[in-house]
Design an enzyme around this catalytic site. Structure first.
Site, PDB file in Angstrom:
ATOM      1  N   HIS A 146       0.837  -1.207   0.000  1.00  0.00           N
ATOM      2  CA  HIS A 146       0.000   0.000   0.000  1.00  0.00           C
ATOM      3  C   HIS A 146       0.867   1.249   0.000  1.00  0.00           C
ATOM      4  O   HIS A 146       0.416   2.320  -0.380  1.00  0.00           O
ATOM      5  CB  HIS A 146      -0.992  -0.007   1.173  1.00  0.00           C
ATOM      6  CG  HIS A 146      -0.396   0.027   2.527  1.00  0.00           C
ATOM      7  ND1 HIS A 146      -0.199  -1.104   3.296  1.00  0.00           N
ATOM      8  CD2 HIS A 146       0.048   1.053   3.283  1.00  0.00           C
ATOM      9  CE1 HIS A 146       0.323  -0.755   4.461  1.00  0.00           C
ATOM     10  NE2 HIS A 146       0.484   0.545   4.483  1.00  0.00           N
ATOM     11  N   ASP A 193       0.365  -7.716   0.419  1.00  0.00           N
ATOM     12  CA  ASP A 193       0.604  -6.292   0.627  1.00  0.00           C
ATOM     13  C   ASP A 193       2.110  -6.082   0.648  1.00  0.00           C
ATOM     14  O   ASP A 193       2.735  -6.004   1.704  1.00  0.00           O
ATOM     15  CB  ASP A 193      -0.038  -5.856   1.958  1.00  0.00           C
ATOM     16  CG  ASP A 193       0.066  -4.361   2.206  1.00  0.00           C
ATOM     17  OD1 ASP A 193       0.611  -3.652   1.328  1.00  0.00           O
ATOM     18  OD2 ASP A 193      -0.382  -3.907   3.277  1.00  0.00           O
ATOM     19  N   SER A 243       4.066   1.215   8.617  1.00  0.00           N
ATOM     20  CA  SER A 243       3.805   0.364   7.462  1.00  0.00           C
ATOM     21  C   SER A 243       5.075   0.008   6.705  1.00  0.00           C
ATOM     22  O   SER A 243       5.915   0.857   6.436  1.00  0.00           O
ATOM     23  CB  SER A 243       2.867   1.056   6.484  1.00  0.00           C
ATOM     24  OG  SER A 243       1.562   1.045   6.945  1.00  0.00           O
TER      25      SER A 243
END
Length: 470
Positions: free
Chosen positions: A217, A247, A329
């Site tokens: 992402h 991801d 992230s």
């Protein structure tokens, strides 16, 4: 990220043996204990194993037991592999004896692997609701379904009805106080398109060029990434997957001579060398490094998890009880003995109240991108001091977790996050982050971006539903 200008002041912690254990004790003095749900009874003949060895044994026993195999997990308190079996009768008894001789603790359970997989498919068909996630928990021999705070009213009724329809003893539902989201931010901080993420692990791309892995992402949120806020780009996205079957993103350094050491920057002038990619094992203790919150540890709770983010459904993730926040992230999930396990994807909660965090398995990302862990380019291990943000790219293979670099580099100190983003919070955080969530969601880019900004915390306010870690 790896950069030739990184001061070589960081001490590398040797993996394996006392050195690695000492590093874990220094950074995280109180590791979480195992949550073993298996009943044991009588004297055990199970062997004492390391988590990696237990994973290897589980893979072998899965083939040996065939349809009787119903999952396994690592009992970290007793350092043993627990294997679930079903339909133990006739010739199977001999197989069970062999499994015990191989060194596993064997227990009989009700739900077979096929039944659990069928139940998961039903959830995917009937209960793909933003704010929900599920994974098989071998310790309870059930599917653990988690619903965040946004799942209410008719959506909660739909989820509960679907779970009830699976039958008694097949699944349990857990409510999470937070909301699922992606956390853009990570090991060493990286910046792109108004988002902040974390570098996961340095790798060598299939064509031999230096690169790093981060969250998908993050890769769809921006094409070019820098190791400093508002700095010149130093790497470009080569491949990115999100949402869907994972991801993860492969980002290549623009300078083919970039040194990308294979280590993770854990703060305090220290790093953990990354030696190989490792499959996660339920019950295993793992460590996460991120640019917002620094170093934290916890346990693997489930494998092959499905998470329904606002941007879409992501499958094949690792579920843990390790905390994370926006900006983390893409950051690295690893073992104290140098195994690269995962890349931070998203979850709920924060590092104050706790929560669930999901990770992209590194082994899957490597296989999909054709990359390999290890130093690339001219390299070596520069071991950046972490202080320089982003540069964190750390090392090949690793995530080095620019952790320090982030928040003023200080946040980590002993594994605790001071600053949590203070360093960059201002920048990316406010604003960029939160905005992103809306924008990205529409174009499928993982709004995580927004989080990134969250770096400080700013990015988190006002978000709802599952979000990316960007």
């Amino acid at each position: 990220m790896s950069h030739k200008r990184i001061p070589k002041r960081k001490a590398a912690i040797a993996v394996g043996g006392v050195a690695a254990l000492g590093a874990a004790a220094l950074l995280l003095p109180q590791a979480n204990a195992s949550q073993d749900g298996g009943a044991r009874g009588g004297a055990s003949t199970a062997r004492t194993l390391k988590a990696d060895d237990a994973d290897d044994l589980a893979a072998r026993l899965s083939k040996l037991l065939g349809d009787a195999f119903a999952g396994s997990y690592y009992d970290s308190a007793n350092r043993q592999l627990v294997v679930n079996v079903t339909d133990v009768s006739g010739d199977d008894n001999n197989v069970i004896v062999q499994a015990k001789k191989a060194g596993a603790e064997v227990r009989e359970v009700d739900n077979s692997t096929a039944e659990l997989q069928a139940a998961a498919r039903t959830l995917r068909t009937k209960a793909t609701i933003p704010g929900t996630a599920w994974a098989v928990d071998p310790r309870t021999n059930k599917i653990l379904v988690t619903a965040d705070s946004t799942v209410t009213g008719t959506r909660w009724d739909r989820l509960e009805s679907t779970v009830d329809g699976l039958g008694s003893g097949m699944a349990t539902v857990k409510k999470s106080a937070g909301t699922f989201r992606t956390f853009v931010s990570g090991g060493d901080a990286i910046f792109g398109g108004g988002a902040r993420c974390s570098l996961g692990f340095n790798v060598t791309a299939g064509d031999g060029s230096p690169a790093f892995l981060t969250a998908g992402h993050c890769g769809v949120a921006a094409q070019q990434w820098s190791d400093a806020q508002n700095g010149a780009p130093i790497a470009t996205v080569d491949q990115a997957t999100f949402p869907g079957n994972g991801d993860f993103a492969l980002v290549k350094y623009d300078d083919p001579n970039t040194q990308a050491p294979s280590d993770v920057n854990v703060g305090g002038g220290q790093s953990v060398q990354i030696l190989q990619a490792t499959e996660a094992t339920v019950g295993q203790q793992v460590f996460r490094m991120g640019s917002t919150t620094g170093l934290h540890d916890g346990q693997v709770l489930g494998l092959d998890a499905t998470v329904n983010y606002p941007e879409g459904t992501v499958t094949g993730l690792i579920q843990t009880d390790v905390c994370a926040e926006p900006g983390d992230s893409g950051g690295s999930l690893f073992t104290q003995d140098g195994g690269a396990v995962g890349l931070t994807s998203g979850g709920s909660g924060d590092c104050t109240s706790g929560g669930e965090t999901f990770f992209q398995p590194v082994t899957t990302a490597l296989a999909a991108t054709g990359a390999t862990l290890g130093d690339a380019g001219a390299g070596g291990q520069q071991a950046g001091d972490g202080q320089q943000a982003g540069d964190g790219q750390q090392a090949g293979g690793d995530q080095q977790a620019g952790n320090d670099q982030q928040a003023g580099g200080d946040r980590i100190g002993g594994g605790q996050e001071t600053g949590a983003g203070a360093g960059d919070g201002s920048a990316d955080g406010s604003g960029a982050a939160d905005d992103q969530s809306g924008a990205d969601a529409t174009n499928g880019r993982a709004a995580g971006t927004g989080h990134g900004s969250g770096a400080g915390n700013a990015g988190r306010s006002g978000r709802s539903g599952l979000t990316d870690t960007h």
